[in-house]
Design a protein around this motif. Sequence first.
Motif, PDB file in Angstrom:
ATOM      1  N   TYR A   1      -9.843 -31.086  11.121  1.00 27.99           N
ATOM      2  CA  TYR A   1      -9.758 -29.637  11.322  1.00 27.99           C
ATOM      3  C   TYR A   1      -8.924 -28.996  10.210  1.00 27.99           C
ATOM      4  CZ  TYR A   1     -11.575 -30.093  16.181  1.00 27.99           C
ATOM      5  OH  TYR A   1     -12.333 -30.340  17.290  1.00 27.99           O
ATOM      6  N   VAL A   2      -7.866 -29.685   9.793  1.00 30.92           N
ATOM      7  CA  VAL A   2      -7.059 -29.173   8.686  1.00 30.92           C
ATOM      8  C   VAL A   2      -7.909 -29.078   7.416  1.00 30.92           C
ATOM      9  CG1 VAL A   2      -5.152 -29.817   7.140  1.00 30.92           C
ATOM     10  CG2 VAL A   2      -4.811 -29.817   9.623  1.00 30.92           C
ATOM     11  N   ALA A   3      -8.770 -30.080   7.231  1.00 30.15           N
ATOM     12  CA  ALA A   3      -9.681 -30.047   6.074  1.00 30.15           C
ATOM     13  C   ALA A   3     -10.633 -28.857   6.179  1.00 30.15           C
ATOM     14  CB  ALA A   3     -10.463 -31.351   5.973  1.00 30.15           C
ATOM     15  N   ALA A   4     -11.136 -28.601   7.375  1.00 35.95           N
ATOM     16  CA  ALA A   4     -12.060 -27.480   7.568  1.00 35.95           C
ATOM     17  C   ALA A   4     -11.380 -26.149   7.241  1.00 35.95           C
ATOM     18  CB  ALA A   4     -12.585 -27.476   9.007  1.00 35.95           C
ATOM     19  N   ALA A   5     -10.118 -26.041   7.639  1.00 32.26           N
ATOM     20  CA  ALA A   5      -9.381 -24.808   7.330  1.00 32.26           C
ATOM     21  C   ALA A   5      -9.238 -24.644   5.816  1.00 32.26           C
ATOM     22  CB  ALA A   5      -8.003 -24.835   8.003  1.00 32.26           C
ATOM     23  N   ALA A   6      -9.019 -25.736   5.119  1.00 34.02           N
ATOM     24  CA  ALA A   6      -8.915 -25.673   3.655  1.00 34.02           C
ATOM     25  C   ALA A   6     -10.236 -25.215   3.049  1.00 34.02           C
ATOM     26  CB  ALA A   6      -8.510 -27.033   3.094  1.00 34.02           C
ATOM     27  N   TYR A   7     -11.332 -25.698   3.617  1.00 35.68           N
ATOM     28  CA  TYR A   7     -12.660 -25.268   3.156  1.00 35.68           C
ATOM     29  C   TYR A   7     -12.776 -23.748   3.278  1.00 35.68           C
ATOM     30  CZ  TYR A   7     -17.768 -24.723   3.125  1.00 35.68           C
ATOM     31  OH  TYR A   7     -19.058 -24.335   2.841  1.00 35.68           O
ATOM     32  N   ASP A   8     -12.358 -23.235   4.419  1.00 36.52           N
ATOM     33  CA  ASP A   8     -12.458 -21.780   4.620  1.00 36.52           C
ATOM     34  C   ASP A   8     -11.600 -21.020   3.615  1.00 36.52           C
ATOM     35  OD1 ASP A   8     -14.306 -21.846   6.739  1.00 36.52           O
ATOM     36  OD2 ASP A   8     -12.713 -22.361   8.157  1.00 36.52           O
ATOM     37  N   ALA A   9     -10.388 -21.498   3.397  1.00 38.31           N
ATOM     38  CA  ALA A   9      -9.530 -20.839   2.419  1.00 38.31           C
ATOM     39  C   ALA A   9     -10.142 -20.931   1.020  1.00 38.31           C
ATOM     40  CB  ALA A   9      -8.140 -21.469   2.434  1.00 38.31           C
ATOM     41  N   ALA A  10     -10.738 -22.073   0.720  1.00 34.16           N
ATOM     42  CA  ALA A  10     -11.360 -22.258  -0.595  1.00 34.16           C
ATOM     43  C   ALA A  10     -12.536 -21.321  -0.785  1.00 34.16           C
ATOM     44  CB  ALA A  10     -11.802 -23.703  -0.766  1.00 34.16           C
ATOM     45  N   HIS A  11     -13.189 -20.937   0.297  1.00 33.45           N
ATOM     46  CA  HIS A  11     -14.367 -20.073   0.191  1.00 33.45           C
ATOM     47  C   HIS A  11     -14.067 -18.598   0.396  1.00 33.45           C
ATOM     48  CE1 HIS A  11     -16.481 -23.853   0.142  1.00 33.45           C
ATOM     49  NE2 HIS A  11     -17.586 -23.194  -0.164  1.00 33.45           N
ATOM     50  N   HIS A  12     -12.993 -18.307   1.101  1.00 36.65           N
ATOM     51  CA  HIS A  12     -12.791 -16.903   1.476  1.00 36.65           C
ATOM     52  C   HIS A  12     -11.541 -16.259   0.908  1.00 36.65           C
ATOM     53  CE1 HIS A  12     -16.171 -16.791   4.248  1.00 36.65           C
ATOM     54  NE2 HIS A  12     -15.801 -17.970   4.687  1.00 36.65           N
ATOM     55  N   SER A  13     -10.600 -17.039   0.438  1.00 37.19           N
ATOM     56  CA  SER A  13      -9.350 -16.425  -0.013  1.00 37.19           C
ATOM     57  C   SER A  13      -9.608 -15.480  -1.189  1.00 37.19           C
ATOM     58  CB  SER A  13      -8.343 -17.494  -0.439  1.00 37.19           C
ATOM     59  OG  SER A  13      -7.206 -16.870  -0.993  1.00 37.19           O
ATOM     60  N   ALA A  14      -8.844 -14.406  -1.232  1.00 41.41           N
ATOM     61  CA  ALA A  14      -8.962 -13.455  -2.329  1.00 41.41           C
ATOM     62  C   ALA A  14      -8.222 -13.976  -3.564  1.00 41.41           C
ATOM     63  CB  ALA A  14      -8.381 -12.103  -1.898  1.00 41.41           C
ATOM     64  N   ASP A  15      -7.383 -14.958  -3.359  1.00 41.47           N
ATOM     65  CA  ASP A  15      -6.526 -15.463  -4.443  1.00 41.47           C
ATOM     66  C   ASP A  15      -7.159 -16.696  -5.079  1.00 41.47           C
ATOM     67  OD1 ASP A  15      -4.620 -16.875  -5.899  1.00 41.47           O
ATOM     68  OD2 ASP A  15      -2.967 -16.072  -4.693  1.00 41.47           O
ATOM     69  N   ASP A  16      -7.398 -16.576  -6.374  1.00 41.61           N
ATOM     70  CA  ASP A  16      -8.045 -17.629  -7.131  1.00 41.61           C
ATOM     71  C   ASP A  16      -7.323 -18.969  -7.010  1.00 41.61           C
ATOM     72  OD1 ASP A  16     -10.421 -17.438  -8.626  1.00 41.61           O
ATOM     73  OD2 ASP A  16      -9.301 -18.086 -10.419  1.00 41.61           O
ATOM     74  N   ALA A  17      -5.999 -18.923  -7.188  1.00 43.47           N
ATOM     75  CA  ALA A  17      -5.214 -20.157  -7.169  1.00 43.47           C
ATOM     76  C   ALA A  17      -5.265 -20.809  -5.788  1.00 43.47           C
ATOM     77  CB  ALA A  17      -3.769 -19.857  -7.569  1.00 43.47           C
ATOM     78  N   VAL A  18      -5.224 -19.974  -4.768  1.00 46.34           N
ATOM     79  CA  VAL A  18      -5.302 -20.502  -3.393  1.00 46.34           C
ATOM     80  C   VAL A  18      -6.659 -21.155  -3.169  1.00 46.34           C
ATOM     81  CG1 VAL A  18      -5.397 -19.821  -0.955  1.00 46.34           C
ATOM     82  CG2 VAL A  18      -3.639 -18.851  -2.466  1.00 46.34           C
ATOM     83  N   ARG A  19      -7.693 -20.473  -3.660  1.00 48.94           N
ATOM     84  CA  ARG A  19      -9.036 -21.048  -3.519  1.00 48.94           C
ATOM     85  C   ARG A  19      -9.118 -22.420  -4.174  1.00 48.94           C
ATOM     86  NH1 ARG A  19     -11.182 -16.069  -4.835  1.00 48.94           N
ATOM     87  NH2 ARG A  19     -11.976 -16.854  -6.818  1.00 48.94           N
ATOM     88  N   LYS A  20      -8.610 -22.478  -5.390  1.00 50.12           N
ATOM     89  CA  LYS A  20      -8.681 -23.714  -6.171  1.00 50.12           C
ATOM     90  C   LYS A  20      -7.916 -24.856  -5.502  1.00 50.12           C
ATOM     91  CE  LYS A  20      -9.228 -24.013 -11.152  1.00 50.12           C
ATOM     92  NZ  LYS A  20      -8.735 -23.472 -12.441  1.00 50.12           N
ATOM     93  N   ALA A  21      -6.690 -24.538  -5.090  1.00 46.99           N
ATOM     94  CA  ALA A  21      -5.862 -25.583  -4.473  1.00 46.99           C
ATOM     95  C   ALA A  21      -6.498 -26.088  -3.190  1.00 46.99           C
ATOM     96  CB  ALA A  21      -4.461 -25.035  -4.197  1.00 46.99           C
TER      97      ALA A  21
END
Lengths: 597, 597
Positions: free
Chosen positions: A363-383
Amino acid sequence: MSYVAPLKDMMFVLNELAGLSQVNALPGCEDASPETVEAVLEENAKFCGEVIAPLNVIGDKEPSYWHDGNKVTTTKGFKEAFKAFGEAGWQGVQHPTEFGGQGLPKLVATPCIEMLNSANLSFALCPLLTDGAIEALLTAGSDELKATYLENLISGKWTGTMNLTEPQAGSDLALVRSRAEPQGDGTFKVFGTKIFITYGEHDMAENIVHLVLARTPNAPEGVKGISLFVVPKFLVNKDGSLGERNDVHCVSIEHKLGIKASPTAVLQFGDHGGAIGYLVGEENRGLEYMFIMMNAARFAVGMQGIAVAERAYQKAVAYARERIQSRDLAGSAGPVAIIHQPDVRRMLMSMRSQVEAARALAYVAAAAYDAAHHSADDAVRKANQAFYEFLVPIVKGWSTELSIDVASNGVQVHGGMGFIEETGAAQYYRDARILPIYEGTTAIQANDLVGRKTARDGGATAKAILAQVRRTEEELSASDNPDLAAIRAQLASGSKALEDVVNFVVNNMKSDIKGVFSGSVPYLKLAGVVLGGWQMARAALVAERKLKAGEGDAKFHQAKIGTARFFADHILSQASGYRTSIVDGSAGVMALAEDQF
Amino acid sequence: MSYVAPLKDMMFVLNELAGLSQVNALPGCEDASPETVEAVLEENAKFCGEVIAPLNVIGDKEPSYWHDGNKVTTTKGFKEAFKAFGEAGWQGVQHPTEFGGQGLPKLVATPCIEMLNSANLSFALCPLLTDGAIEALLTAGSDELKATYLENLISGKWTGTMNLTEPQAGSDLALVRSRAEPQGDGTFKVFGTKIFITYGEHDMAENIVHLVLARTPNAPEGVKGISLFVVPKFLVNKDGSLGERNDVHCVSIEHKLGIKASPTAVLQFGDHGGAIGYLVGEENRGLEYMFIMMNAARFAVGMQGIAVAERAYQKAVAYARERIQSRDLAGSAGPVAIIHQPDVRRMLMSMRSQVEAARALAYVAAAAYDAAHHSADDAVRKANQAFYEFLVPIVKGWSTELSIDVASNGVQVHGGMGFIEETGAAQYYRDARILPIYEGTTAIQANDLVGRKTARDGGATAKAILAQVRRTEEELSASDNPDLAAIRAQLASGSKALEDVVNFVVNNMKSDIKGVFSGSVPYLKLAGVVLGGWQMARAALVAERKLKAGEGDAKFHQAKIGTARFFADHILSQASGYRTSIVDGSAGVMALAEDQF
């Protein structure tokens, strides 16, 4: 015994470990408020428990069967259940609203996928493969392909498949021989034999959308000459209605150890003139697109491992409560339920703690997927993308390997009755066995973890994650709870072992590639127990805080700490053995010449 | 692929590790010269490979079946094979010449049992249970019972069964309810239902000799009120001919996960007036006698684990040599056989090294049994008996647990093909699953190891064994071979972990019985990996000596050192994890209340 979704644990993980409210705050995830999500999960739990779970045993006893040369009839009840599944919108949970989906984050779809698979692994494979086809079309399909196929796939009216494997091409897709000849009108004619095609033929939907790897004429050798095609079972007319039957036929299905209700087809393309196919994206980029489907599917297969393990655990607990045998060791007048026996308790805790740890990590991995796809911040998406990609092979490989161990313990808890098919525990042991094989064997996952995910960036992502683990260790140090102290001790040894191994991989990749890959699966398992242990440690910290604050369900939080403690001493404690296997063990792996076996 | 007995390894273990020539020097073992034994094993290997192994797959596909209310027809070919087995004298290998046996030591019977079980686990169960019945009659039967039954059992004309389990009495025999009423003429009438009776009914022999636990009127409650009876399927006339059909009937057989050719019967005693039974030994001592059968049977089931693991290993090696897929990591022009892939190699080495270690430990135990029974020296007999009894639960529990892991890896080596039943790898995975359950679950073995075998003598036997392990460590220290140095390092950590755990068990047994038993199975596994690792270390020392002396097959001896090295780094290295589970892990095992699961 039927399946009861572990909603309490799911919501705990979503809210406390995976950061549902942070996901909810991402652009495009506004609908996924904790309240809405809880309501969605409750509804899904009800549907899976009432409609899908009752079909699990009958699917094993009366599997799908092949007849009349190219037809497959699925287990009685599957067709109606799949219709209900589609109509209720469950196929569309994570897909775009533009094509009729619910547009919810992966973090919300993930527990839904877990529940569906706990209810019925065989049934769930059809939506799982359909998700993959949808993903591939969304990423690489032309507007026309999207318009033609997506809505019906997302509504569950049609289903999708992935056609990779051929008799000579399993793990090694460079060996794919199926070919696609351009017809001059933009379409292709596809020829070849594909095997191990899950739901490659069935009677649950009006059409089946095959995504097929094949080579165009003059394509380069190897994986760089593979293209991806859509080959529908029935051609689709301009107005969206179904046209002619395409030249793809199911010539047999496999007789398998488990997941028997899921038809595993041998598909013959083009034996009667050629199967009409439509190129997806660009020529020769098929493997790249297929990897999009595969990465989604790999994560989902990891969820299958967690799901079948949860179901096996529930069944074992029920039996352990009801089976009366032997006195309590501490002394009782008469025989007691076997749940009182320490070794039964140990097995149940082993099952429970591994399921909870693997669930939390996924589930933690899934949340990272969402942040990687939806975050407005490039660096956050990348990380987050790097974090997610690091975790995918672990979620897939570790969760499925442990599902075998959990299902096997489930049989053991039942004693002799576990070996009798009517009991039902054996089905999970049989079903689970495919999970570390399909969508890339554990070795394939482990090679991905070693090569693409660790060595390529010089261990940077791995070390960033280890830094997070260290912060959890520090938080644990601040606690005066002896369970948390014990957890900290094991987590610290585990993370040290993992760090040693990451350094070993990075430092030796060039000089001793076989030596490094000799330890790839132990590395994957080490990463699984350490990162799973990390999540359990985080869970214990939350539980302790809530207990101190007098918040929430005290029994649940106490159990979480006890389960985390068990995981630390019994599962995470294996870390040092894995470290030895990896760092010192390659000499033994490669010691024998081929003719000495 | 058929089964090829690993005669080279067997003879190496017999001669170099188990001390065949010392056994040959014991009174009554004069016939077991190394040359004779090798000839016997070659003959047995031929018989098992040619006659028994070909029936393995068909037994799985066309299991024994129940019909006509009380009859069982076994798989086609079993009856003829069993006749040949008996006529060739294989049932009698270890039984007294006085009743027609060959009177060979257990050390010679043990590889024969391994081969028969590798060839066909289901088939081998019939002789296995018959051995148990013979053992019980030899120990506790009257001269009349011996005269009536033994010769026909030893010749394979009749077969034997063990009737312990009842629906409410599995691991807990105190709950046995079957009853036996004295008829005044020395015979009894037996009434009751027995379940899980292996070969409880079949068509392979003229008569079936059931050994049945039941209670006489006014017997004490619990295990001290159980007596043992012989209840033949057909009564035996004074002249030895078969008389009336007895009132014991097979009312059904089970539909099982594996060992499908072996009929698992529900037997109904006395529904038509009472089944005639004959008391074995004294009243109320049935459990004691049954333990004689069970100890023999437990050791034999341990051999089943080794046997099925060996067969799974052979099949995996054959597939790994022939399946072409992917390039060699070190770089090759085209795809190569998967045996070149490091992770396939790791799996094969894991399978191989565990089989070899478990085999060595079991054969060493068998030699101790022979010394315990034949030595002229009282002290030697006693010491060897204690050593053997310590090893029995380990041979049973550890070898069977690892057989699941080995069979599971066997499936994994086959990739997708492993999940297809036609391939045959899945059968071993299914068959093996019963082994840690029947004849006492792993927990029962582990409790025996903790209670009777460790705590009762204050750890004396365990420590005497550890002292022997230390001597091997010293021998390893004297070598300049880096593999032996690596093996020594792991053996030293392992033996230290085992010593810690023995002390933990002895010191905490009274104060914290649940805490100690929480770690009983990890203790059994720890003892398995350490003592198995000890035997592999001894093997490596022998191999190094032979290589230096230029004696024997250099490739075999190099492979032995490589396999021992693998075992040390990959299996023995798990010791510290087990130690943690046992010494620190009981808090987690018992952390949850029953209602928190």
